[in-house]
Scaffold this active site. Sequence first.
Site, PDB file in Angstrom:
ATOM      1  CE  LYS A  39       8.538   9.606  -1.979  1.00 11.52           C
ATOM      2  NZ  LYS A  39       7.563  10.607  -1.461  1.00 11.52           N
ATOM      3  NE  ARG A  46       7.578   6.467   4.219  1.00  9.28           N
ATOM      4  CZ  ARG A  46       6.812   6.356   3.134  1.00  9.28           C
ATOM      5  NH1 ARG A  46       7.096   5.490   2.204  1.00  9.28           N
ATOM      6  NH2 ARG A  46       5.778   7.147   2.973  1.00  9.28           N
ATOM      7  NE  ARG A 104      -1.626  10.538  -2.676  1.00  9.95           N
ATOM      8  CZ  ARG A 104      -0.443  10.248  -2.130  1.00  9.95           C
ATOM      9  NH1 ARG A 104       0.654  10.199  -2.881  1.00  9.95           N
ATOM     10  NH2 ARG A 104      -0.345  10.026  -0.835  1.00  9.95           N
ATOM     11  NE  ARG A 134      -2.241   6.798   0.133  1.00  8.93           N
ATOM     12  CZ  ARG A 134      -0.918   6.927   0.037  1.00  8.93           C
ATOM     13  NH1 ARG A 134      -0.333   6.907  -1.154  1.00  8.93           N
ATOM     14  NH2 ARG A 134      -0.184   7.061   1.115  1.00  8.93           N
ATOM     15  NE  ARG A 185       0.974   9.703   4.668  1.00  9.52           N
ATOM     16  CZ  ARG A 185       0.399  10.058   3.523  1.00  9.52           C
ATOM     17  NH1 ARG A 185      -0.789  10.610   3.514  1.00  9.52           N
ATOM     18  NH2 ARG A 185       1.022   9.846   2.392  1.00  9.52           N
TER      19      ARG A 185
HETATM   20  P1  ADP Z   1       4.476  10.750  -3.588  1.00 11.89           P
HETATM   21  O1  ADP Z   1       4.580   9.431  -4.325  1.00 11.89           O
HETATM   22  O2  ADP Z   1       5.800  11.429  -3.454  1.00 11.89           O
HETATM   23  O3  ADP Z   1       3.739  10.639  -2.285  1.00 11.89           O
HETATM   24  P2  ADP Z   1       2.582  11.436  -5.708  1.00 11.89           P
HETATM   25  O4  ADP Z   1       3.336  11.123  -6.959  1.00 11.89           O
HETATM   26  O5  ADP Z   1       1.501  10.481  -5.301  1.00 11.89           O
HETATM   27  O6  ADP Z   1       3.591  11.728  -4.479  1.00 11.89           O
HETATM   28  O7  ADP Z   1       1.952  12.904  -5.896  1.00 11.89           O
HETATM   29  C1  ADP Z   1       1.126  13.502  -4.889  1.00 11.89           C
HETATM   30  C2  ADP Z   1      -0.004  14.298  -5.556  1.00 11.89           C
HETATM   31  O8  ADP Z   1       0.552  15.420  -6.243  1.00 11.89           O
HETATM   32  C3  ADP Z   1      -0.784  13.503  -6.615  1.00 11.89           C
HETATM   33  O9  ADP Z   1      -2.135  13.910  -6.551  1.00 11.89           O
HETATM   34  C4  ADP Z   1      -0.142  13.916  -7.940  1.00 11.89           C
HETATM   35  O10 ADP Z   1      -1.070  13.859  -9.022  1.00 11.89           O
HETATM   36  C5  ADP Z   1       0.285  15.359  -7.651  1.00 11.89           C
HETATM   37  N1  ADP Z   1       1.555  15.716  -8.313  1.00 11.89           N
HETATM   38  C6  ADP Z   1       2.641  14.921  -8.546  1.00 11.89           C
HETATM   39  N2  ADP Z   1       3.628  15.626  -9.149  1.00 11.89           N
HETATM   40  C7  ADP Z   1       3.167  16.899  -9.271  1.00 11.89           C
HETATM   41  C8  ADP Z   1       3.722  18.111  -9.810  1.00 11.89           C
HETATM   42  N3  ADP Z   1       4.969  18.138 -10.321  1.00 11.89           N
HETATM   43  N4  ADP Z   1       2.967  19.226  -9.762  1.00 11.89           N
HETATM   44  C9  ADP Z   1       1.696  19.205  -9.237  1.00 11.89           C
HETATM   45  N5  ADP Z   1       1.130  18.105  -8.722  1.00 11.89           N
HETATM   46  C10 ADP Z   1       1.839  16.960  -8.730  1.00 11.89           C
HETATM   47  P1  AMP Z   2       3.313   5.918   0.745  1.00 10.60           P
HETATM   48  O1  AMP Z   2       2.401   5.254  -0.242  1.00 10.60           O
HETATM   49  O2  AMP Z   2       4.753   5.835   0.359  1.00 10.60           O
HETATM   50  O3  AMP Z   2       2.863   7.322   1.081  1.00 10.60           O
HETATM   51  O4  AMP Z   2       3.186   5.065   2.089  1.00 10.60           O
HETATM   52  C1  AMP Z   2       1.939   4.942   2.772  1.00 10.60           C
HETATM   53  C2  AMP Z   2       2.171   4.369   4.175  1.00 10.60           C
HETATM   54  O5  AMP Z   2       2.736   3.046   4.081  1.00 10.60           O
HETATM   55  C3  AMP Z   2       3.155   5.140   5.046  1.00 10.60           C
HETATM   56  O6  AMP Z   2       2.540   6.239   5.727  1.00 10.60           O
HETATM   57  C4  AMP Z   2       3.636   4.039   6.013  1.00 10.60           C
HETATM   58  O7  AMP Z   2       2.665   3.761   7.009  1.00 10.60           O
HETATM   59  C5  AMP Z   2       3.713   2.825   5.087  1.00 10.60           C
HETATM   60  N1  AMP Z   2       5.041   2.694   4.452  1.00 10.60           N
HETATM   61  C6  AMP Z   2       5.331   2.779   3.121  1.00 10.60           C
HETATM   62  N2  AMP Z   2       6.643   2.601   2.898  1.00 10.60           N
HETATM   63  C7  AMP Z   2       7.214   2.395   4.113  1.00 10.60           C
HETATM   64  C8  AMP Z   2       8.548   2.190   4.570  1.00 10.60           C
HETATM   65  N3  AMP Z   2       9.578   2.155   3.717  1.00 10.60           N
HETATM   66  N4  AMP Z   2       8.753   2.058   5.902  1.00 10.60           N
HETATM   67  C9  AMP Z   2       7.732   2.090   6.781  1.00 10.60           C
HETATM   68  N5  AMP Z   2       6.464   2.303   6.436  1.00 10.60           N
HETATM   69  C10 AMP Z   2       6.186   2.457   5.113  1.00 10.60           C
END
Ligand code: ADP
Ligand code: AMP
Length: 213
Positions: free
Chosen positions: A13, A85, A123, A156, A167
Amino acid sequence: MDVIFLGPPGAGKGTQARILEQRYGIRQLSTGDMLRRHRAEGTELGKKAQAYMDRGDLVPDDVIIGMVERELHKPGGVLFDGFPRTANQARALDELLARQQRPAVAVLFEIPLEMLYERLTGRWSNPKTGRVYHEKFNPPKIAGIDDEDGSALVQREDDKAETVRKRLAVYEEQTAPLIEHYADRLKRIDATKPVETVTRELLSAVNLKDAVA
Ligand code: ADP
Ligand code: AMP
């Protein structure tokens, strides 16, 4: 128009939100990035959120809803990334958007949970800008360094295997039920494909011209 990205952690996302923001100027609103900024700055909100984030739990709804509400006074469409969420957050967002007569579409990033471990544990991100890479799927030109501004990339804390499991369980329990909430305005995309393919699918699913208008 606003766009809501639904889908599990690691589905891509943030990666797509960033691409659409850079190409089309639609504003990415990532609650996770906002919380991490609060933590880095040591604000009260950041301190409150810390323990929940570190153990992979959701931060309480009132904290999150207040934080998002303050962002919605700015003009232009928003791309919600990681919000809502919970059912309470979805209801609050419905009300906020209805008050401003803003229509929203939702996009579900579909991907099997088994694929998410590798995505999350590989990541790397820029702590200043939130830009993400993947050591295998989307590596930076120089390992550990951001292509854009040369910052050192970090992993992270909550992307460690144990917290990832937590998660994903929290997602299944509290967030996946929202798919039903958005059923009447939901587009589904295949998030297992490479980044560029997902972007293409997204652009054909959502008319971004409306979003940036
Ligand atoms: P989210 O925001 O949904 O948690 P991220 O955009 O941070 O996910 O992506 C999670 C990991 O997967 C990152 O390391 C990113 O570089 C990788 N990633 C994102 N999209 C793809 C894809 N289409 N194919 C392979 N890896 C991806
Ligand atoms: P994310 O970067 O979206 O993976 O979020 C990282 C962490 O932030 C999550 O595991 C939650 O602890 C917190 N968080 C982010 N967005 C929300 C939300 N909309 N509601 C509650 N917790 C959140």
